[in-house]
Design a protein around this motif. Structure first.
Motif, PDB file in Angstrom:
ATOM      1  N   PHE A   6     -10.688 112.160  71.022  1.00 14.06           N
ATOM      2  CA  PHE A   6      -9.596 111.580  71.810  1.00 14.06           C
ATOM      3  C   PHE A   6      -8.364 112.414  71.547  1.00 14.06           C
ATOM      4  CE2 PHE A   6      -6.019 108.462  72.128  1.00 14.06           C
ATOM      5  CZ  PHE A   6      -6.113 108.217  73.491  1.00 14.06           C
TER       6      PHE A   6
ATOM      7  N   SER B 266     -17.824 108.000  72.904  1.00 13.89           N
ATOM      8  CA  SER B 266     -16.596 108.792  72.801  1.00 13.89           C
ATOM      9  C   SER B 266     -16.323 109.140  71.344  1.00 13.89           C
ATOM     10  CB  SER B 266     -15.411 108.024  73.384  1.00 13.89           C
ATOM     11  OG  SER B 266     -15.654 107.701  74.741  1.00 13.89           O
TER      12      SER B 266
ATOM     13  N   ASP C 281     -16.342 104.306  69.213  1.00 14.26           N
ATOM     14  CA  ASP C 281     -17.176 104.723  70.342  1.00 14.26           C
ATOM     15  C   ASP C 281     -17.830 103.527  71.011  1.00 14.26           C
ATOM     16  OD1 ASP C 281     -19.005 103.993  68.448  1.00 14.26           O
ATOM     17  OD2 ASP C 281     -19.965 105.952  68.272  1.00 14.26           O
TER      18      ASP C 281
ATOM     19  N   TRP D  26     -10.901 112.179  76.564  1.00 12.53           N
ATOM     20  CA  TRP D  26     -11.999 111.719  75.719  1.00 12.53           C
ATOM     21  C   TRP D  26     -13.169 112.701  75.828  1.00 12.53           C
ATOM     22  CZ3 TRP D  26      -9.337 108.440  78.964  1.00 12.53           C
ATOM     23  CH2 TRP D  26      -8.739 107.287  78.394  1.00 12.53           C
TER      24      TRP D  26
ATOM     25  N   ARG E   2     -10.871 100.255  76.241  1.00 12.78           N
ATOM     26  CA  ARG E   2     -10.955 101.469  77.041  1.00 12.78           C
ATOM     27  C   ARG E   2     -10.486 101.156  78.467  1.00 12.78           C
ATOM     28  NH1 ARG E   2     -16.238  99.326  77.018  1.00 12.78           N
ATOM     29  NH2 ARG E   2     -17.238  99.276  79.089  1.00 12.78           N
TER      30      ARG E   2
END
Length: 943
Positions: A817, A814, A779, A834, A805
Motif C-alpha cells: 500500500f 493486498s 489483506d 495497492w 477497503r
C-alpha cells in the motif's frame, strides 16, 4: 584422527564376496545422450525426476554467454503451447548453470512432470535439437554428466542442483568387523565399483576392486580380511576412495568394537555397535531404549502458538531419555536433534518447538522420529493443514485425526467438537434455553447427546438426525428441555455413550446471558446481549471499520500479466512536483525489486539502467534469494527491503532488513548491509514474518513528540549516532504487531517501540507525511481493513480508527500500500496504490484515492477519515474519486464496481517468467526471471 599405515608391498586385487562382473558398459537406466553444442556450448547437465518437483539443470560449457531467448525445452512429447519456451533476456553466462523446475500448474516453470521412462530435449529457436537425454527408470539420485558438463551421462552420487556434478561413487562403508569390511549400494541401480579402493585411514594403498566388480541395487559386498592389506582391528579407521582418488566415505574408532561397527539403519544411519556381525547382509542393529514406546502424538503445521511444533508421548512404563534422537519432516536434508538431558517420564509428553526444529512444517508434509542410531521410531504423514492439529486418539496408540482443540504438551482433545456456548437462565425470549456451538470445520451429529442441569433427573436427549453444522449453532429451548434453569445452576453436556463433554455452573442469573468469549472456544463471561443461535456478543468485540474515506472505485494500473503473482510491498518515491514519481515494488517469490514508472497508461518497469524486468536481490556477498515482502525508500535514496526468509534455505524463518544501493546499472543487487531481527522479534513461522517496512524521518517523529520506549523519554536522534536520519517501522504478519527500529550503521539494531494496530496481521505500512498518520494494512484475511495510527499525548502510536477497503474493490490479497504526497492532489483527491499478491484477473496493481488534507502544512491535523465524497482524480491511473464505482472498469483491464470479490481471477496465462536458477562464481543474480547462484556457494547460515 591418526592412522597407522598398513604393511604390504602394493595393492590387493582379489575378488570379494558380493562383487560380480559388470554386465553393461553404461549406467543402467540411461538409453542415450546426444549433444550438438559447438555453437552454444549449452548442455543438459543434470536431471532430477524422482523428488518433487522435478528439475533439469543446463550448463554453459562455452567461453561466451549463451542467449536462450526463444529456445524450447520439452520432454518426450510435443505438447504445443505447454512446451516450455525460455523468455526473452534469458542468458547463461560462460561457466554458469540454469536450473528449471517443474511448476505443476504454476507459471514459473515447465508444466509437465518427468516420468520413470522419459526424455528431455533442448532445441534452439529454429527447432534444431541441441541436446537430449533419455532414461528407462528413475534415478536413485540424479542423472548427470561426468566429468561435469562434458562427459557421458551416468548416475550421480548425490544431487548437486546448480553446482558441479558429484561424480564420485555413491557406495558407502556399511559395516566393519575384525574379519571383514562391508560396502553397500544405497541406490536403486547396479553400481560399478571398478577402481574403488578400501584402505586404512591415511594410507597410500589398499584393496582395489578389479574391473567388472559391481554391487547390485540395494545390495552388500563384504571384503574378507584375508585379501585386505591391513587388519581392521589393528588400525583406527578406514576410508573408501573413488577411482579418481576422492575420499567418498570414512569411519574411525579408538578400538574397533565387537561384534562389529555398522550403520543403523543400513547405508544411511550413523555407525553403532551391532548385536551380531552380518557380512554381506543387512546389519543387526541393537534396539534403542524407548524406540517402541515413544510416538509422534500431535502435530501443529499451520503456524500455531508460537509456531509449528511436534509433540511426542511416552506410552511405556518407564522414563525414556530422548537425548540425541532426531526429528525430521519429509525432507531428508532437514533434521533437528533433541537436546541432551531430555527425559520423558512414563505417560509424559515432550514438545519440539519450531525454534528447536529450525524449519517449518508444510500443508502436505511428514513428522518423523529417529533414534540416535538412525532407526525410524515413528512417523505421521498428512496432505493438508489441519483446522486445529493432527493427533492420535487415544493418545499414543490410536489413529491420527483432526483434534477438537490443540493441546500442546497435554493429552489430546479427541472428544466431539460441540460445546455449550450460551445459556439463558432468566426467562429469556421466550424462556430459558441452552445454545450449543460447533467451532470445527465438519458437521457433528449429536444424536443421543444429553443436556442436563444440576439434577440428574432433568435430561434432554438429542433425537436422531440432530446435527450441529460446521461453525454453527444449535439451540435447545426450554420446551425441549422440559425443565427450567435456576439462578444458581449448572448446564452439563454428555456424549451418547454417557461421557462428560462440557459443563458450566453459575451462582446468579446473568443480566443478559452467559456465553463463551470468543464464540465457541473461549471462557464463559456475561455477554453484551443475547444472541440466540448466532455468534456471541462479547465485551471488547471489534467495532466494524468505517467506510473507505476516499472515492469508492478502484482502477487497475498495470498491464495484464505484467507480474503474474507475488508482487508484495510497494513504496512511492515522489518527483517533487505534480508529475508522477516512481513506484518501488518487490516480488517475494523471486526476490526481485522493480522500479516502476507511469507511461501514461499503466505503471511499468523502467527501461533505464537494466530495470526492464526488475533486478534480483541478494544478501551481502551476492548469495541467497531474499523472500522480499516489504520495501521503503530512505532519505538518502537507498532502498530497504523487509524479508522473512532466504528462499534458498528451505522453510527457515529469518527476519532481516536489507539495504540496497539502487543508483547504479548493475544487473543484480547485493545488500550493502543486513540487519537480522530474528532474535529480537517473537518467533513466527517461515511464512509469517516481516511483511512490511516503512522509513520515517527523524525530524517528523520528534515534531510529533514520539517517546522512546527503551528510555521512557522523548525520542532524541542525537542519542543514537551512526543510525542514519530516520526510524524503520516493521510489520510482522504472524503477530499482527508493528515495531519501531533504529538501524545502526554497523549492523546493530535498537528497538524504540512496539505498536498494536489491532489487526490480525500486518501486510503493508505507509506513513502519510501530510497527516502524520501511519497506515497499517491487512489483506483478505481481514477483509482489506486498515488501521490509522497516530502519536498521542503520551508520545506513543495508537489506533485512532480503522477503515474498510473501497466499496468497489474486491477482497484482494493486498500486501502492499502506498499513499502519494500532496503534490499529487487534483480536485481534492490524491492517488493511492495497492498490490495484489494473487494477481487477480491478471493484474497486480490497483489505484484508488484519498482526500487531500485541508492544511498539508500541519502534519497530523487531518487524515481525511471523514471525507470521501470529493470528485476529481489524477493522471496516473487513479481517476476514481467520483461516482459510485460503477465505471471503475471502463478502462481496459479495469475492475467493475460490481465485483464482490468472490471470483478467483480464473486461470492465469504462463508468461514464462521466473523459470529457474542460474548459478556461478559467487554471485546470485536474476535475469529475465531466472536466479543466478554461485556455483560454489554454501547454504547461508541462519540463526
Amino acid at each position: 584422527m591418526s592412522a597407522r599405515k598398513a604393511h604390504g608391498a602394493g595393492v590387493a586385487v582379489l575378488a570379494a564376496a558380493g562383487l560380480a562382473p559388470l554386465v553393461a558398459a553404461v549406467t543402467p537406466g540411461i538409453v542415450a545422450a546426444a549433444a550438438d553444442t559447438e555453437v552454444s556450448g549449452v548442455v543438459i547437465n543434470e536431471v532430477s525426476q524422482r523428488v518433487n518437483p522435478d528439475w533439469v539443470e543446463f550448463h554453459n560449457t562455452g567461453d561466451e554467454a549463451a542467449d536462450l531467448s526463444g529456445w524450447k525445452f520439452q520432454d518426450d512429447q510435443d505438447r504445443g503451447p505447454e512446451d516450455y519456451v525460455f523468455p526473452p533476456g534469458t542468458v547463461i553466462p560462460a561457466g554458469w548453470y540454469l536450473v528449471l523446475d517443474a511448476a505443476e500448474g504454476d507459471t514459473r516453470g515447465f508444466e509437465f512432470g518427468l516420468g520413470a521412462e522419459d526424455t528431455v530435449r533442448l532445441s534452439d529457436p529454429t527447432g534444431t535439437l541441441v541436446d537430449s537425454l533419455s532414461w528407462t527408470e528413475h534415478a536413485a539420485t540424479t542423472y548427470g554428466r561426468c566429468p561435469d558438463g562434458t562427459g557421458e551421462v551416468r548416475l550421480t552420487a548425490a544431487p548437486t542442483r546448480g553446482e558441479a556434478n558429484d561424480c564420485s561413487s555413491p557406495a558407502r562403508i556399511n559395516e566393519v568387523a575384525s574379519g571383514f569390511v562391508e560396502l553397500v549400494n544405497p541406490t536403486d541401480a547396479d553400481l560399478d565399483l571398478s577402481g574403488v579402493v578400501v584402505r586404512a585411514a591415511g594410507a597410500d594403498d589398499g584393496y582395489v576392486v578389479t574391473a567388472g566388480g559391481v554391487i547390485r541395487a540395494g545390495g552388500f559386498a563384504s571384503i574378507d580380511v584375508s585379501v585386505l592389506p591391513f587388519a581392521p582391528s589393528e588400525v583406527d579407521g578406514i576410508e573408501l576412495v573413488d577411482a579418481d582418488g576422492t575420499v567418498v566415505d570414512e569411519q574411525g574408532w579408538d578400538t574397533l568394537p565387537a561384534p562389529s561397527l555398522g550403520r543403523c539403519p543400513d547405508a544411511t544411519g550413523p555407525f553403532a555397535v551391532t548385536a551380531s556381525a552380518t557380512p554381506s547382509a543387512a546389519n543387526d542393529c541393537v534396539p534403542v531404549a524407548g524406540q517402541d514406546v515413544v510416538k509422534v502424538n500431535e502435530v501443529e503445521s499451520d503456524e500455531g502458538d508460537p509456531g509449528d511444533w511436534i509433540e511426542l508421548v511416552n506410552t511405556g512404563a518407564e522414563a525414556v531419555d530422548l537425548s540425541g534422537w532426531l526429528v525430521r519432516d519429509s525432507d531428508d536434508t532437514r533434521f533437528s536433534t533433541i537436546p541432551d538431558g531430555t527425559v520423558v517420564e512414563a505417560g509424559g509428553f515432550y514438545v519440539h518447538e519450531e525454534t528447536a526444529l529450525g524449519f517449518g512444517l508444510g500443508g502436505g508434509d511428514q513428522a518423523r522420529l529417529y533414534t540416535p542410531n538412525g532407526t525410524l521410531a515413528d512417523s505421521y504423514t498428512w496432505e493438508e493443514h489441519a483446522a486445529t492439529t493432527y493427533g492420535r486418539c487415544p493418545d499414543g496408540t490410536g489413529e491420527f485425526r483432526t483434534t477438537t482443540t490443540p493441546t500442546k504438551g497435554a493429552a489430546n482433545d479427541c472428544g466431539p467438537a460441540v460445546r455449550i456456548n450460551e445459556i439463558e437462565s432468566s426467562d429469556g425470549e421466550p424462556s430459558d434455553w441452552v445454545e450449543l456451538a460447533n467451532p470445527s470445520a465438519e458437521d457433528v451429529d449429536i444424536a443421543g447427546f444429553q443436556v442436563k442441569d444440576d439434577d440428574d433427573t432433568h435430561v434432554w436427549t438429542a433425537p436422531a438426525g440432530t446435527v450441529v453444522p460446521a461453525g454453527g449453532h444449535y439451540v435447545v429451548e426450554e420446551t425441549d428441555l422440559d425443565f427450567g434453569l435456576g439462578g444458581a445452576d449448572t448446564v452439563r453436556l454428555f456424549a451418547a455413550d454417557g461421557s462428560a463433554i462440557d459443563s458450566y455452573a453459575w451462582a446468579d442469573h446473568a443480566a443478559t446471558t452467559y456465553g463463551r468469549c470468543p464464540d465457541g472456544t473461549g471462557a464463559f463471561a456475561v455477554t453484551v446481549e443475547p444472541t440466540k443461535g448466532a455468534v456471541n456478543s462479547c465485551e471488547g468485540d471489534a467495532v466494524p471499520p468505517a467506510p473507505w474515506p476516499g472515492g469508492p472505485a478502484v482502477t487497475v494500473v498495470d498491464a495484464e500479466d505484467a507480474f503474474d503473482g507475488d508482487l508484495s510491498g510497494i513504496d512511492y518515491a515522489p518527483s517533487g512536483t505534480a508529475e508522477p514519481g516512481v513506484l518501488w515494488a518487490v516480488d517475494n517469490g523471486r526476490g526481485r525489486l522493480h522500479r516502476l514508472e507511469w507511461d501514461g497508461t499503466v505503471w511499468a518497469n523502467s527501461t533505464d539502467d537494466g530495470w526492464s524486468a526488475g533486478k534480483p536481490l541478494h544478501y551481502p556477498g551476492g548469495v541467497g534469494t531474499p523472500d522480499s515482502e516489504g520495501v521503503t525508500v530512505t532519505g538518502d535514496g537507498s532502498v530497504v527491503v523487509g524479508t522473512e526468509r532466504d528462499n534458498d534455505a528451505d522453510d527457515v524463518s529469518q527476519l532481516s532488513l536489507l539495504r540496497f544501493d539502487v543508483s547504479g546499472a548493475e544487473a543484480a543487487l547485493s545488500a550493502t548491509t543486513e540487519w537480522d531481527l530474528t532474535a529480537d522479534l517473537p518467533t513466527t513461522g517461515p511464512n509469517a514474518g516481516i511483511e512490511a517496512v516503512e522509513w520515517v524521518p527523524d525530524d517528523v517523529l520528534t515534531g510529533l513528540g514520539l517517546v522512546d520506549e527503551s528510555t521512557g523519554g522523548a525520542y532524541d536522534p542525537d542519542g543514537y549516532p551512526a543510525h542514519g536520519d530516520g526510524v524503520y517501522f516493521v510489520g510482522v504478519e504472524g503477530t499482527g504487531q508493528v515495531y519501531a527500529y533504529l538501524l545502526l550503521d554497523d549492523g546493530g539494531i535498537r528497538q524504540l517501540a512496539a505498536i498494536d494496530p489491532e489487526l490480525a496481521g500486518v501486510m503493508a505500512l505507509d506513513f502519510d507525511l501530510a497527516t502524520g498518520t501511519l497506515w497499517a494494512v491487512c489483506d483478505d484475511g481481514c477483509e482489506g481493513a486498515s488501521s490509522l495510527l497516530r502519536v498521542g499525548d503520551d508520545g506513543a502510536f495508537a489506533v485512532t480508527g480503522q477503515v474498510a477497503r473501497p466499496a468497489a474493490m474486491a477482497n484482494l490479497n493486498s500486501e502492499g500500500f502506498a499513499i502519494t504526497p500532496v503534490e499529487r492532489c487534483a480536485d481534492g483527491v490524491r492517488p493511492v496504490y495497492w498490490t495484489d499478491d494473487d494477481d487477480t484477473d491478471g493484474h497486480s496493481l490497483r489505484a484508488g484515492t484519498l482526500p487531500c488534507p485541508e492544511d498539508p502544512g500541519e502534519p497530523g491535523d487531518d487524515d481525511g477519515s471523514d471525507a470521501g465524497t470529493d470528485d476529481g482524480g489524477a493522471a496516473d491511473g487513479s481517476d476514481t474519486g467520483a461516482g459510485d464505482g460503477a465505471d471503475a472498469g471502463a478502462e481496459p483491464g479495469g475492475e467493475s464496481g460490481a465485483d464482490d470479490g468472490t471470483e478467483d481471477g480464473g486461470t492465469l496465462p504462463d508468461t514464462g517468467a521466473t523459470a529457474g536458477w542460474l548459478v556461478a562464481g559467487g554471485l546470485l543474480l536474476t535475469l529475465a526471471g531466472f536466479a543466478l547462484v554461485a556455483a560454489d556457494r554454501r547454504r547461508r547460515a541462519v540463526s
